[in-house]
Scaffold this active site. Structure first.
Site, mmCIF file in Angstrom:
data_model
loop_
_atom_site.group_PDB
_atom_site.id
_atom_site.type_symbol
_atom_site.label_atom_id
_atom_site.label_comp_id
_atom_site.label_asym_id
_atom_site.label_seq_id
_atom_site.Cartn_x
_atom_site.Cartn_y
_atom_site.Cartn_z
ATOM 1 N N ASP A 103 -2.345 -1.601 10.327
ATOM 2 C CA ASP A 103 -2.620 -1.624 8.887
ATOM 3 C C ASP A 103 -3.269 -2.921 8.416
ATOM 4 O O ASP A 103 -3.718 -3.006 7.269
ATOM 5 C CB ASP A 103 -1.326 -1.423 8.085
ATOM 6 C CG ASP A 103 -0.746 -0.033 8.253
ATOM 7 O OD1 ASP A 103 -1.431 0.840 8.816
ATOM 8 O OD2 ASP A 103 0.396 0.192 7.823
ATOM 9 N N LYS A 134 0.842 -1.189 0.000
ATOM 10 C CA LYS A 134 0.000 0.000 0.000
ATOM 11 C C LYS A 134 0.878 1.240 0.000
ATOM 12 O O LYS A 134 2.049 1.213 0.387
ATOM 13 C CB LYS A 134 -0.933 0.014 1.219
ATOM 14 C CG LYS A 134 -0.226 0.029 2.584
ATOM 15 C CD LYS A 134 0.241 1.387 3.039
ATOM 16 C CE LYS A 134 0.964 1.321 4.381
ATOM 17 N NZ LYS A 134 1.671 2.588 4.716
#
Length: 295
Positions: free
Chosen positions: A144, A16
């Protein structure tokens, strides 16, 4: 309906970037409040092979790229916590081939954990977790990890675990992601930011840290997307080479460039594919790991 667990499967764990990352405060428990926009990328990626293990062997984890005991790996933690929540701790052999650099701000460990959690929940014979329960479990493993369970653009608050799907699109842009040979510890980055804020609270002011190389920002896309990262001011002070790489990406015509996570990776957006290709070629020529995406 229970899905039959395969003898072996090979899965990809993508990464990401943070299009926007603002540290908005510090909680009483010491964790930092964030306002961030996650955007998934398909590469770099880790390759995870999961196979059935012999009865009674538990989890045998092989990840040569990380010099830590298997029991300290986030994958092992995910396997243990899923077992505690569901009562299913299958005997597995998991091998991880790292493609996502460690300490790059790309969420490689969290992505690995999410891939394993999704695998475990998919093949859990009984007591598989609901999406909400799996998300809550993931948040106890890493901030995350919940994002990577669904792996779609998302706005995140809290410590990064309160997610709202985002309809943001970068369609039409080309993106150059660079991963310099610098590993940055996230705890160090937070501590450095805390220290900087005590000395100069304005260091988190977006107006002072635009994404262009000059003080006059004429590139409206960077403002529209709010390409900003609170960590840049402290990371670039400690690692000026990274700031130089960002400037170079901008020199090739990027509409904006910013560091991802706590660093050290940096990405830049280009309207013209040719500009992005030239930037990627130049950084590769300097020996920097570079990934070119056409979105």
């Amino acid at each position: 309906m229970t899905i039959t667990q395969p003898d072996s499967v090979t899965l990809r764990a993508g990464c990401k970037i943070n299009l926007h990352l603002e540290i908005t405060g510090v909680r009483e428990d010491g964790y930092h409040e964030l306002d961030t926009l996650f955007f998934p990328l398909q590469e770099p990626f880790d390759t995870i092979t999961i196979a059935k293990g012999s009865a009674g062997t538990g989890l045998i984890l092989n990840c040569p790229a990380l010099s830590i005991p298997p029991e300290k790996n986030i994958i092992y933690k995910s396997w243990e916590k899923f077992g505690a929540a569901t009562g299913w701790k299958p005997d597995l052999k998991i091998s991880v081939e790292k493609g996502i650099p460690d300490g790059a701000g790309l969420g490689g460990g969290s992505s690995d954990a999410a891939v394993v959690l999704n695998y475990l929940n998919k093949y859990c014979p009984n007591n598989a977790l609901s999406a909400d329960a799996l998300n809550k479990l993931a948040a106890t493993i890493g901030a995350d990890v919940p994002f990577f369970l669904n792996n779609v653009p998302a706005h995140a608050t809290g410590i990064g675990d309160v997610l709202t799907p985002s309809d943001i699109t970068l369609e039409g842009y080309s993106l150059v992601l660079i991963c310099p040979d610098v590993s940055i510890s996230t705890p160090w980055a937070f501590a450095a930011w805390d220290k900087a804020m005590l000395q100069e609270p304005s260091c988190n002011n977006k107006k002072e840290f635009l994404t262009t190389a000059t003080s006059k920002d004429r590139k409206h896309s960077s403002r529209a997307l709010w390409l900003f990262n609170s960590f840049e001011v402290v990371v670039y002070s400690a690692f000026p080479k990274l700031r130089a790489y960002k400037d170079k990406l901008i020199e090739f015509g990027a509409v904006g460039a910013v560091m991802s996570g706590s660093g050290s990776s940096i990405f830049a957006l280009y309207r013209e594919m040719e500009q992005a290709a030239r930037a990627a070629t130049a950084l590769k020529a300097e020996g920097v790991a570079t990934y070119l995406h056409h979105l």
